[in-house]
Design a protein around this motif. Structure first.
Motif, PDB file in Angstrom:
ATOM      1  N   LYS A   1     -25.466  20.571 -18.275  1.00 42.22           N
ATOM      2  CA  LYS A   1     -25.327  19.254 -18.883  1.00 42.22           C
ATOM      3  C   LYS A   1     -25.843  19.224 -20.317  1.00 42.22           C
ATOM      4  O   LYS A   1     -26.554  20.127 -20.771  1.00 42.22           O
ATOM      5  N   ALA A   2     -25.486  18.165 -21.000  1.00 38.81           N
ATOM      6  CA  ALA A   2     -26.020  17.875 -22.330  1.00 38.81           C
ATOM      7  C   ALA A   2     -26.327  16.388 -22.393  1.00 38.81           C
ATOM      8  O   ALA A   2     -25.579  15.564 -21.844  1.00 38.81           O
ATOM      9  N   ILE A   3     -27.434  16.042 -23.042  1.00 42.96           N
ATOM     10  CA  ILE A   3     -27.849  14.648 -23.160  1.00 42.96           C
ATOM     11  C   ILE A   3     -27.617  14.178 -24.587  1.00 42.96           C
ATOM     12  O   ILE A   3     -28.063  14.812 -25.543  1.00 42.96           O
ATOM     13  N   ILE A   4     -26.906  13.064 -24.712  1.00 45.30           N
ATOM     14  CA  ILE A   4     -26.734  12.413 -26.013  1.00 45.30           C
ATOM     15  C   ILE A   4     -27.671  11.214 -26.035  1.00 45.30           C
ATOM     16  O   ILE A   4     -27.431  10.201 -25.374  1.00 45.30           O
ATOM     17  N   GLN A   5     -28.774  11.360 -26.749  1.00 44.99           N
ATOM     18  CA  GLN A   5     -29.803  10.320 -26.762  1.00 44.99           C
ATOM     19  C   GLN A   5     -29.281   9.043 -27.440  1.00 44.99           C
ATOM     20  O   GLN A   5     -28.422   9.092 -28.323  1.00 44.99           O
ATOM     21  N   ALA A   6     -29.820   7.918 -27.018  1.00 44.79           N
ATOM     22  CA  ALA A   6     -29.495   6.634 -27.630  1.00 44.79           C
ATOM     23  C   ALA A   6     -30.493   6.328 -28.739  1.00 44.79           C
ATOM     24  O   ALA A   6     -31.618   6.842 -28.748  1.00 44.79           O
ATOM     25  N   GLU A   7     -30.098   5.498 -29.672  1.00 44.05           N
ATOM     26  CA  GLU A   7     -30.984   5.093 -30.755  1.00 44.05           C
ATOM     27  C   GLU A   7     -32.135   4.277 -30.168  1.00 44.05           C
ATOM     28  O   GLU A   7     -31.913   3.343 -29.391  1.00 44.05           O
ATOM     29  N   PRO A   8     -33.402   4.617 -30.468  1.00 46.37           N
ATOM     30  CA  PRO A   8     -34.533   3.845 -29.930  1.00 46.37           C
ATOM     31  C   PRO A   8     -34.416   2.358 -30.266  1.00 46.37           C
ATOM     32  O   PRO A   8     -34.069   1.987 -31.387  1.00 46.37           O
ATOM     33  N   GLY A   9     -34.688   1.512 -29.283  1.00 49.89           N
ATOM     34  CA  GLY A   9     -34.619   0.072 -29.488  1.00 49.89           C
ATOM     35  C   GLY A   9     -33.259  -0.533 -29.251  1.00 49.89           C
ATOM     36  O   GLY A   9     -33.116  -1.760 -29.258  1.00 49.89           O
ATOM     37  N   SER A  10     -32.234   0.298 -29.047  1.00 57.26           N
ATOM     38  CA  SER A  10     -30.897  -0.229 -28.795  1.00 57.26           C
ATOM     39  C   SER A  10     -30.735  -0.534 -27.311  1.00 57.26           C
ATOM     40  O   SER A  10     -31.566  -0.176 -26.479  1.00 57.26           O
ATOM     41  N   ASN A  11     -29.632  -1.199 -26.984  1.00 60.24           N
ATOM     42  CA  ASN A  11     -29.338  -1.512 -25.590  1.00 60.24           C
ATOM     43  C   ASN A  11     -28.553  -0.391 -24.905  1.00 60.24           C
ATOM     44  O   ASN A  11     -28.222  -0.496 -23.724  1.00 60.24           O
ATOM     45  N   GLU A  12     -28.227   0.637 -25.666  1.00 62.10           N
ATOM     46  CA  GLU A  12     -27.460   1.753 -25.122  1.00 62.10           C
ATOM     47  C   GLU A  12     -28.338   2.639 -24.241  1.00 62.10           C
ATOM     48  O   GLU A  12     -29.537   2.796 -24.488  1.00 62.10           O
ATOM     49  N   ALA A  13     -27.740   3.242 -23.236  1.00 57.22           N
ATOM     50  CA  ALA A  13     -28.411   4.235 -22.405  1.00 57.22           C
ATOM     51  C   ALA A  13     -27.992   5.619 -22.875  1.00 57.22           C
ATOM     52  O   ALA A  13     -26.929   5.785 -23.472  1.00 57.22           O
TER      53      ALA A  13
END
Length: 518
Positions: free
Chosen positions: A468-480
């Motif tokens: 797998k690979a993880i695409i991090q979300a921008e800190p403080g956003s509502n995205e997971a």
């Protein structure tokens, strides 16, 4: 570094200091030699040495005129088996590092060359005993390439069977060739920096002291200092016989003249499964909150079309704004607006001159993105002032990348056709530089706190849930965070070995049979 004596560029082989593709040599041919009789092989080398291209500067190092450059370039390197076949003294042979003496196939478990990448599946040229030497020709066009190759073929034929070309390279449409052709990908008749997955490649090679490159190329390519500025990397990180970042001389064989101004080269033929890659991206992109191009950029850390880093344009909207700005400045510059030209130049410099200081969580450029893994730009210093310099953990892992794409000529292009990259990298330590990056940063992620996650492109995946690979979300956003699972193997190793690139002085010593470690 400013007090360092200038390097003898006339003694250093040219491919160490020059990426030939950037200098207008988009065509290449690599072929491998076997030595059958030491004295006859030495006579061949004596005839070849005058053809060897050195690192001497061709006028302006950034934009040399065509009349300042040769029509073709030629360089040579040797495996440990090749040096033994040339009857170097055993004491000299024993002085080479263990990984070089073992060769690439014996290091397969370290490199992740398993499954489809295992040595038994490599091209025929790599089967059996080790090849002895690598010869490269780079040229401005195919005609010049062919002419230079025929001239070296003639020298080989004159060796009275003392030297031969090892055949067995898989070519287009099921052919097998005595050489490996490589070429920049052309679009509308012009050479590009693209590779077969569609990414702009070859951005940001290291800048080291004495290389002969213009100082304007330093920002983003050197080493990142505590105050956020860039300095040249130590010469000894890339060339033997010179002080490295540890203020030491790299491990090298005796006598000193054998190793000084030489280096090691890793050669790998990396096959790209283009259909598998395109199918995977198309499938995953349907669930991704962004364009297909953004997803590809998240894998690489750079946008595929022009190589812009994600830290500069982290999403589709920012990329559209960046493209608009580029187009406006380019148009104004072409109309003679000097101010716009300066702004355009400053903007393009940000393709290289950046770090991850404002993106520690990976919300813009994922922590496991390819470019962030292979050149961490100081981002591994997680505690303030932990090291003498921000880039202390990467400065000793940098790689001079060489090589070109290959293939793309088959009548039908899919996973079974021949296309990929001839990957070559240079450094003073194969183990500390290439092998460390390949093992710890490409096929493992503990340094990035990502456990066993591997590089999307180069990792030896097997299509399992845990690949797998993880695409991090921008800190403080509502995205997971976005998870890409069941990653297949996009790139397969099709052959390679470890080589020693000697200086011109060392080549002369080898050819004359006068290497004396005493």
């Amino acid at each position: 570094m400013s007090n360092q004596r200038p390097l003898d560029l006339y003694d250093i082989q040219g491919n160490i200091c020059k990426g030939y593709g950037r200098f207008g040599f988009p065509k290449a041919r690599y072929f491998f030699l076997d030595f059958h009789q030491p004295q006859l092989a030495q006579e061949f080398l004596k005839k070849l040495i005058p053809r060897i291209t050195t690192a001497e500067r061709w006028g302006n190092s950034n934009h040399p005129d065509d009349n300042q450059k040769p029509d073709t370039t030629t360089n040579i390197a040797f495996t440990y088996a090749g040096l033994a076949a040339l009857q170097l003294p055993q004491r000299s042979l024993d002085g080479f590092p263990m990984e070089f003496r073992m060769g690439m196939q014996a290091r397969k478990s370290i490199l992740g060359d398993d499954g489809a990448s295992a040595p038994q599946h490599w091209d025929p040229v790599w089967q059996g005993e080790s090849v002895h030497a690598w010869v490269s020709i780079n040229a401005k066009n195919t005609e010049q390439l062919e002419q230079a190759y025929q001239q070296i073929e003639l020298l080989i034929s004159e060796s009275q069977n003392g030297v031969s070309i090892r055949p067995g390279h898989k070519g287009p449409n099921g052919t097998t060739l005595p050489y490996q052709n490589a070429s920049a990908v052309f679009e509308n008749g012009k050479a590009t920096a693209k590779e077969h997955f569609g990414f702009t490649d070859g951005i940001g090679n290291p800048f080291f002291a004495g290389s002969g490159n213009d100082v304007s190329r330093l920002p983003g390519r050197g080493k990142l200092t505590r105050d956020g500025k860039w300095q040249p990397l130590a010469t000894g990180e890339f060339i033997l016989g010179h002080v490295d970042e540890a203020k030491e001389y790299p491990l090298a064989p005796e006598p000193k003249l054998l190793s000084r101004n030489g280096t090691y080269m890793v050669y790998r033929k990396l096959h790209e499964n283009v259909k598998t890659f395109n199918d995977y991206v198309d499938n995953i992109a349907s669930d991704f909150n962004g364009s297909k191009e953004l997803l590809m950029a998240k894998f690489a850390g750079r946008w595929p079309d022009n190589g812009a880093p994600l830290v500069l344009a982290p999403d589709d909207q920012a990329k559209a704004e960046l493209d608009k700005k580029l187009a406006e400045l380019k148009a104004q510059a072409e109309q003679g607006d000097d101010c716009a030209a300066a702004q355009l130049k400053a903007l393009r410099e940000k393709w290289i001159d950046f770090n991850y200081e404002d993106d520690k969580a990976g919300g813009k450029c994922p922590i496991g993105a390819h470019v962030r893994r292979t050149n961490t730009r100081g981002s591994l210093e997680t505690q303030p002032d932990a090291f003498n310099s921000k880039g202390a953990l990467v400065d000793r892992r940098r790689l001079l990348r060489r090589g070109l794409p290959y293939g793309g000529e088959d009548q039908v292009s899919d996973d079974h056709s021949e296309q990929g990259i001839i990957f070559m990298c240079l450094g003073a330590s194969i183990e500390r530089q290439f092998e460390f990056v390949q093992q710890q940063w490409v096929n493992y992620s503990n340094d990035f706190k990502l456990g066993n996650d591997k590089d999307v492109f180069l990792g030896n995946h097997s299509g399992k849930l845990t690949d797998k690979a993880i695409i991090q979300a921008e800190p403080g956003s509502n995205e997971a965070p976005f998870l890409c699972t069941h990653l297949p193997r996009f790139v397969e190793t099709r052959g390679g070995d470890y080589f020693f690139i000697p200086s011109i002085t060392a080549l002369e010593m080898i050819a004359q049979g006068i290497v004396d470690p005493a």
